[in-house]
Write a protein that holds these residues in place. Sequence first.
Motif, PDB file in Angstrom:
ATOM      1  N   THR A  67       0.840  -1.196   0.000  1.00  0.00           N
ATOM      2  CA  THR A  67       0.000   0.000   0.000  1.00  0.00           C
ATOM      3  C   THR A  67       0.874   1.246   0.000  1.00  0.00           C
ATOM      4  OG1 THR A  67      -1.637   1.287   1.226  1.00  0.00           O
ATOM      5  CG2 THR A  67      -0.199  -0.131   2.519  1.00  0.00           C
ATOM      6  N   SER A  68       0.545   2.183  -0.875  1.00  0.00           N
ATOM      7  CA  SER A  68       1.257   3.465  -0.931  1.00  0.00           C
ATOM      8  C   SER A  68       0.510   4.390  -1.881  1.00  0.00           C
ATOM      9  CB  SER A  68       2.699   3.269  -1.428  1.00  0.00           C
ATOM     10  OG  SER A  68       3.355   4.516  -1.573  1.00  0.00           O
ATOM     11  N   SER A  69       0.470   5.664  -1.526  1.00  0.00           N
ATOM     12  CA  SER A  69       0.010   6.677  -2.474  1.00  0.00           C
ATOM     13  C   SER A  69       1.091   7.732  -2.661  1.00  0.00           C
ATOM     14  CB  SER A  69      -1.290   7.339  -1.977  1.00  0.00           C
ATOM     15  OG  SER A  69      -2.384   6.479  -2.180  1.00  0.00           O
ATOM     16  N   GLY A  70       2.336   7.334  -2.376  1.00  0.00           N
ATOM     17  CA  GLY A  70       3.437   8.285  -2.440  1.00  0.00           C
ATOM     18  C   GLY A  70       4.735   7.646  -2.867  1.00  0.00           C
ATOM     19  N   THR A  71       5.812   8.123  -2.269  1.00  0.00           N
ATOM     20  CA  THR A  71       7.138   7.803  -2.788  1.00  0.00           C
ATOM     21  C   THR A  71       7.636   6.412  -2.423  1.00  0.00           C
ATOM     22  OG1 THR A  71       8.096   8.967  -0.892  1.00  0.00           O
ATOM     23  CG2 THR A  71       7.854  10.208  -2.954  1.00  0.00           C
ATOM     24  N   PHE A  72       7.086   5.773  -1.374  1.00  0.00           N
ATOM     25  CA  PHE A  72       7.495   4.396  -1.121  1.00  0.00           C
ATOM     26  C   PHE A  72       7.072   3.517  -2.296  1.00  0.00           C
ATOM     27  CE2 PHE A  72       7.182   0.092   0.559  1.00  0.00           C
ATOM     28  CZ  PHE A  72       8.424  -0.043   1.162  1.00  0.00           C
ATOM     29  N   GLY A  73       5.874   3.757  -2.810  1.00  0.00           N
ATOM     30  CA  GLY A  73       5.422   3.010  -3.971  1.00  0.00           C
ATOM     31  C   GLY A  73       6.314   3.224  -5.172  1.00  0.00           C
ATOM     32  N   LEU A  74       6.756   4.462  -5.373  1.00  0.00           N
ATOM     33  CA  LEU A  74       7.626   4.757  -6.510  1.00  0.00           C
ATOM     34  C   LEU A  74       8.989   4.071  -6.350  1.00  0.00           C
ATOM     35  CD1 LEU A  74       8.133   6.243  -9.142  1.00  0.00           C
ATOM     36  CD2 LEU A  74       8.765   8.272  -7.816  1.00  0.00           C
ATOM     37  N   GLY A  75       9.564   4.163  -5.157  1.00  0.00           N
ATOM     38  CA  GLY A  75      10.831   3.485  -4.922  1.00  0.00           C
ATOM     39  C   GLY A  75      10.709   1.987  -5.110  1.00  0.00           C
ATOM     40  N   LEU A  76       9.632   1.413  -4.584  1.00  0.00           N
ATOM     41  CA  LEU A  76       9.416  -0.023  -4.712  1.00  0.00           C
ATOM     42  C   LEU A  76       9.215  -0.418  -6.170  1.00  0.00           C
ATOM     43  CD1 LEU A  76       9.113  -2.585  -2.973  1.00  0.00           C
ATOM     44  CD2 LEU A  76       6.657  -2.121  -2.873  1.00  0.00           C
ATOM     45  N   ALA A  77       8.505   0.418  -6.928  1.00  0.00           N
ATOM     46  CA  ALA A  77       8.282   0.125  -8.345  1.00  0.00           C
ATOM     47  C   ALA A  77       9.603   0.089  -9.113  1.00  0.00           C
ATOM     48  CB  ALA A  77       7.335   1.155  -8.948  1.00  0.00           C
ATOM     49  N   MET A  78      10.511   0.987  -8.781  1.00  0.00           N
ATOM     50  CA  MET A  78      11.814   0.991  -9.453  1.00  0.00           C
ATOM     51  C   MET A  78      12.597  -0.275  -9.115  1.00  0.00           C
ATOM     52  SD  MET A  78      12.925   5.008  -9.122  1.00  0.00           S
ATOM     53  CE  MET A  78      14.430   4.800 -10.081  1.00  0.00           C
ATOM     54  N   VAL A  79      12.583  -0.660  -7.837  1.00  0.00           N
ATOM     55  CA  VAL A  79      13.296  -1.868  -7.423  1.00  0.00           C
ATOM     56  C   VAL A  79      12.698  -3.100  -8.101  1.00  0.00           C
ATOM     57  CG1 VAL A  79      13.893  -3.341  -5.469  1.00  0.00           C
ATOM     58  CG2 VAL A  79      13.955  -0.865  -5.208  1.00  0.00           C
ATOM     59  N   CYS A  80      11.378  -3.219  -8.065  1.00  0.00           N
ATOM     60  CA  CYS A  80      10.724  -4.399  -8.635  1.00  0.00           C
ATOM     61  C   CYS A  80      10.904  -4.471 -10.149  1.00  0.00           C
ATOM     62  CB  CYS A  80       9.239  -4.396  -8.279  1.00  0.00           C
ATOM     63  SG  CYS A  80       8.913  -4.777  -6.534  1.00  0.00           S
ATOM     64  N   GLN A  81      10.873  -3.324 -10.817  1.00  0.00           N
ATOM     65  CA  GLN A  81      11.068  -3.337 -12.266  1.00  0.00           C
ATOM     66  C   GLN A  81      12.466  -3.823 -12.619  1.00  0.00           C
ATOM     67  OE1 GLN A  81      13.063  -1.341 -14.411  1.00  0.00           O
ATOM     68  NE2 GLN A  81      12.141  -2.190 -16.269  1.00  0.00           N
ATOM     69  N   LEU A  82      13.467  -3.360 -11.893  1.00  0.00           N
ATOM     70  CA  LEU A  82      14.847  -3.746 -12.181  1.00  0.00           C
ATOM     71  C   LEU A  82      15.119  -5.207 -11.840  1.00  0.00           C
ATOM     72  CD1 LEU A  82      16.751  -0.564 -10.948  1.00  0.00           C
ATOM     73  CD2 LEU A  82      16.578  -1.371 -13.305  1.00  0.00           C
ATOM     74  N   ARG A  83      14.384  -5.754 -10.881  1.00  0.00           N
ATOM     75  CA  ARG A  83      14.654  -7.128 -10.435  1.00  0.00           C
ATOM     76  C   ARG A  83      13.623  -8.144 -10.900  1.00  0.00           C
ATOM     77  NH1 ARG A  83      17.319  -6.462  -4.379  1.00  0.00           N
ATOM     78  NH2 ARG A  83      18.622  -4.658  -4.888  1.00  0.00           N
ATOM     79  N   GLY A  84      12.610  -7.686 -11.623  1.00  0.00           N
ATOM     80  CA  GLY A  84      11.695  -8.627 -12.250  1.00  0.00           C
ATOM     81  C   GLY A  84      10.577  -9.155 -11.381  1.00  0.00           C
ATOM     82  N   TYR A  85      10.134  -8.362 -10.392  1.00  0.00           N
ATOM     83  CA  TYR A  85       9.023  -8.778  -9.542  1.00  0.00           C
ATOM     84  C   TYR A  85       7.746  -8.063  -9.972  1.00  0.00           C
ATOM     85  CZ  TYR A  85      12.784 -10.380  -6.465  1.00  0.00           C
ATOM     86  OH  TYR A  85      13.896 -10.997  -5.965  1.00  0.00           O
ATOM     87  N   PRO A  86       6.661  -8.798 -10.276  1.00  0.00           N
ATOM     88  CA  PRO A  86       5.390  -8.124 -10.577  1.00  0.00           C
ATOM     89  C   PRO A  86       4.861  -7.425  -9.325  1.00  0.00           C
ATOM     90  CG  PRO A  86       5.098 -10.518 -10.454  1.00  0.00           C
ATOM     91  CD  PRO A  86       6.571 -10.264 -10.382  1.00  0.00           C
ATOM     92  N   LEU A  87       4.463  -6.171  -9.473  1.00  0.00           N
ATOM     93  CA  LEU A  87       4.094  -5.340  -8.325  1.00  0.00           C
ATOM     94  C   LEU A  87       2.671  -4.829  -8.450  1.00  0.00           C
ATOM     95  CD1 LEU A  87       4.808  -3.624  -5.761  1.00  0.00           C
ATOM     96  CD2 LEU A  87       5.661  -1.873  -7.353  1.00  0.00           C
ATOM     97  N   THR A  88       1.928  -4.919  -7.340  1.00  0.00           N
ATOM     98  CA  THR A  88       0.624  -4.278  -7.211  1.00  0.00           C
ATOM     99  C   THR A  88       0.696  -3.248  -6.106  1.00  0.00           C
ATOM    100  OG1 THR A  88      -0.594  -6.252  -7.938  1.00  0.00           O
ATOM    101  CG2 THR A  88      -1.825  -4.598  -6.680  1.00  0.00           C
TER     102      THR A  88
END
Length: 350
Positions: A67-88
């Motif tokens: 859960t996030s409506s801010g920058t934790f979500g953005l940071g997590l999205a960058m990490v997951c994209q680079l490492r290949g984890y599908p993120l919701t």
Amino acid sequence: MTDTVATPGRKVYPSVLEATELPRIIRITGNLYAAAFSLMKMLPARYIVDRAEAVGVLTPGTPVIETSSGTFGLGLAMVCQLRGYPLTIVGDPVIDADLRRRLEMLGARVEIVEDHGGPGGIQAARLARVAELHRERPDSFVPGQYDNPDNPAAYAAVADLVGTTLGAVSCLVGTVGSGGSTGGLAASLRLANPSLHLVGVDTPGSIIFGATEGTRLLRGLGSSIRPGNVDYAAYDEVHWVGASEAFHATHDLYRTHGLFMGPTSGASFQVAAWWARRNPDDTVLMVLPDEGYRYQSTVYNDAWLRANDAVPAPNPDGPRLVGHPAEVADRWTRLTWARRTFEAVTGTAR
């Protein structure tokens, strides 16, 4: 798993994660310094994923739900994209369109939930939806920024940077949302200086430190829940800063010092500058969580400020001292917390 790029026979280069997650340490005035982040929540997002990978909770292809409506979500999205984890990402209607677009461009699925007036407000509703999605996919991983102790533990790296660049710090000032940055950084800095004075910055309408719940225009700090990562006994004092005051301080930080930051940084600056003036012999460090580019159409936009009855306004009188969180008003207020528990200060259970 590492994101560092190693070129055979040549220098090892940092990835975008490593290049983004640590702050710049900047002198603002004589005794006031800033830890200025481009995207502070990148650090705990990467650290939580690293730890989950190390213990085998995260393996290739594991779905990640948060859960996030801010920058934790953005940071997590960058990490997951680079490492290949599908993120919701489970967010709420206040998430701005530009941030949502950035999350989706990084491959995240964004799900919006509504506040139906239940206990804990929209944040409780978001957490309930995360729990529901996790039950549907028990193989998924939930970072749990509000309660995961790896969130505050991530900030030991910032304390190391502060120690090598600035040395001893007398006072640390920072905004409180999940409790990770202020609590984690203070815990690490106090290993060298147990007397470090910790000042938490909240906003009226947030219940974290026991004030009455209400509408919050100032986002990125405060909460309608009390996160498990908030170590109440770590705080020496707590300030509540209103939106118009924080927006004024945000503008002033840019006009006066050239730092183009978000409104949580403005709130931190307002309190830290006041504290530094009152304690000229102390070294004061303030945490500035993210840059201002997300807020050009809001906090830096006069029409939006007028439409939301939030025209920036200074508070030259300083904070009003109160004895209990129930006395918090719409404008700048402070309370001597004195490293007490939530129950000791408020007289009620956490």
